[in-house]
Scaffold this motif. Sequence first.
Motif, mmCIF file in Angstrom:
data_model
loop_
_atom_site.group_PDB
_atom_site.id
_atom_site.type_symbol
_atom_site.label_atom_id
_atom_site.label_comp_id
_atom_site.label_asym_id
_atom_site.label_seq_id
_atom_site.Cartn_x
_atom_site.Cartn_y
_atom_site.Cartn_z
ATOM 1 N N ASP A 1 0.846 -1.185 0.000
ATOM 2 C CA ASP A 1 0.000 0.000 0.000
ATOM 3 C C ASP A 1 0.888 1.243 0.000
ATOM 4 O O ASP A 1 0.835 2.086 0.903
ATOM 5 C CB ASP A 1 -0.960 0.013 1.190
ATOM 6 C CG ASP A 1 -2.015 -1.074 1.078
ATOM 7 O OD1 ASP A 1 -2.365 -1.450 -0.055
ATOM 8 O OD2 ASP A 1 -2.481 -1.552 2.121
ATOM 9 N N PHE B 1 -0.189 -2.489 -3.775
ATOM 10 C CA PHE B 1 -1.303 -2.690 -2.850
ATOM 11 C C PHE B 1 -1.263 -4.103 -2.275
ATOM 12 O O PHE B 1 -0.922 -5.059 -2.979
ATOM 13 C CB PHE B 1 -2.632 -2.470 -3.568
ATOM 14 C CG PHE B 1 -2.794 -1.082 -4.116
ATOM 15 C CD1 PHE B 1 -3.410 -0.097 -3.361
ATOM 16 C CD2 PHE B 1 -2.305 -0.760 -5.377
ATOM 17 C CE1 PHE B 1 -3.552 1.191 -3.857
ATOM 18 C CE2 PHE B 1 -2.441 0.529 -5.883
ATOM 19 C CZ PHE B 1 -3.063 1.510 -5.121
ATOM 20 N N ASP C 1 -7.926 -3.651 -4.177
ATOM 21 C CA ASP C 1 -7.514 -2.257 -4.021
ATOM 22 C C ASP C 1 -6.668 -1.807 -5.205
ATOM 23 O O ASP C 1 -6.787 -0.667 -5.676
ATOM 24 C CB ASP C 1 -6.740 -2.074 -2.721
ATOM 25 C CG ASP C 1 -7.610 -2.254 -1.484
ATOM 26 O OD1 ASP C 1 -8.842 -2.091 -1.598
ATOM 27 O OD2 ASP C 1 -7.059 -2.569 -0.414
ATOM 28 N N ASP D 1 -0.013 -5.937 -7.044
ATOM 29 C CA ASP D 1 -0.593 -6.421 -5.799
ATOM 30 C C ASP D 1 0.489 -7.145 -5.009
ATOM 31 O O ASP D 1 1.654 -7.218 -5.433
ATOM 32 C CB ASP D 1 -1.831 -7.284 -6.052
ATOM 33 C CG ASP D 1 -1.532 -8.591 -6.785
ATOM 34 O OD1 ASP D 1 -0.346 -8.893 -7.056
ATOM 35 O OD2 ASP D 1 -2.496 -9.313 -7.103
#
Length: 259
Positions: free
Chosen positions: A3, A16, A21, A246
């Motif tokens: 993040d 993320f 997200d 991710d």
Amino acid sequence: MLDTRTQIEDLRLEVFAATADMAAAAAAGTAEVLTRAVAERGAARVVIATGNSQLAFVTALAGYDVPWSKVTVFHMDEYVGIDADHPASFRRWIRERIAAPFGPAQVEYIDGEASDVEAECARYEALLREAPIDLTCMGIGENGHLAFNEPGQADFDDARWVRQISLTPESLHQQVGEGHFPNVDAVPPTAISLTVPALLSARHVQVVAPERRKAAAVRNTLTLPIDASCPSTILRRTAHATLYLDADSAGDSLDLLPA
């Protein structure tokens, strides 16, 4: 640390912990670019990648208000000799996941069944060059290809925007691994693809590369010398590009991220 937002050379990264997200952030970016283009110029033009790695992003895109009635969509590659209704056809992917649910003003398809492949390349290139491209939405192949610009074949300075390419063994196996074909022999050996200069000509470039199977390619993108042996390394010289990852795809590159 996940993040997070950072930069490696010219390339911006957004990483993320959750795939959802990552997909939402990419979708929000797409919506913002296309909406602004329509507001400023009355229309927008976008190139959209196909494939399993783009599914979460495209699903998330449905949750954003985009003026699709003013948007022209292009796709970035198609197998030579495949029909538009084949389960692995990229025309079918765009038709079912972009054209049908979003209703863009126009979708320009690459004809993989064209009897004259070179003429089809020229036709599609002319369409792309008619006006600036606002956004390219793409991924990274497991071998570092962009669209189907393969290692050793990609040309960062190609004068052409569309050409026929030959798939490498790694790409053939990737298509089988993603479930698009029953075996390597069933995968068409050639494809029509936008070139690297065409992809990067857009005002904005968005690269969505989730999943563990992309982790090595992401690491290579961020660390290998910038040359055609790993086409995706050119992204590190693309200041108007953002790479969305991710936790799985960033897993091999955590040492490159802020602590």
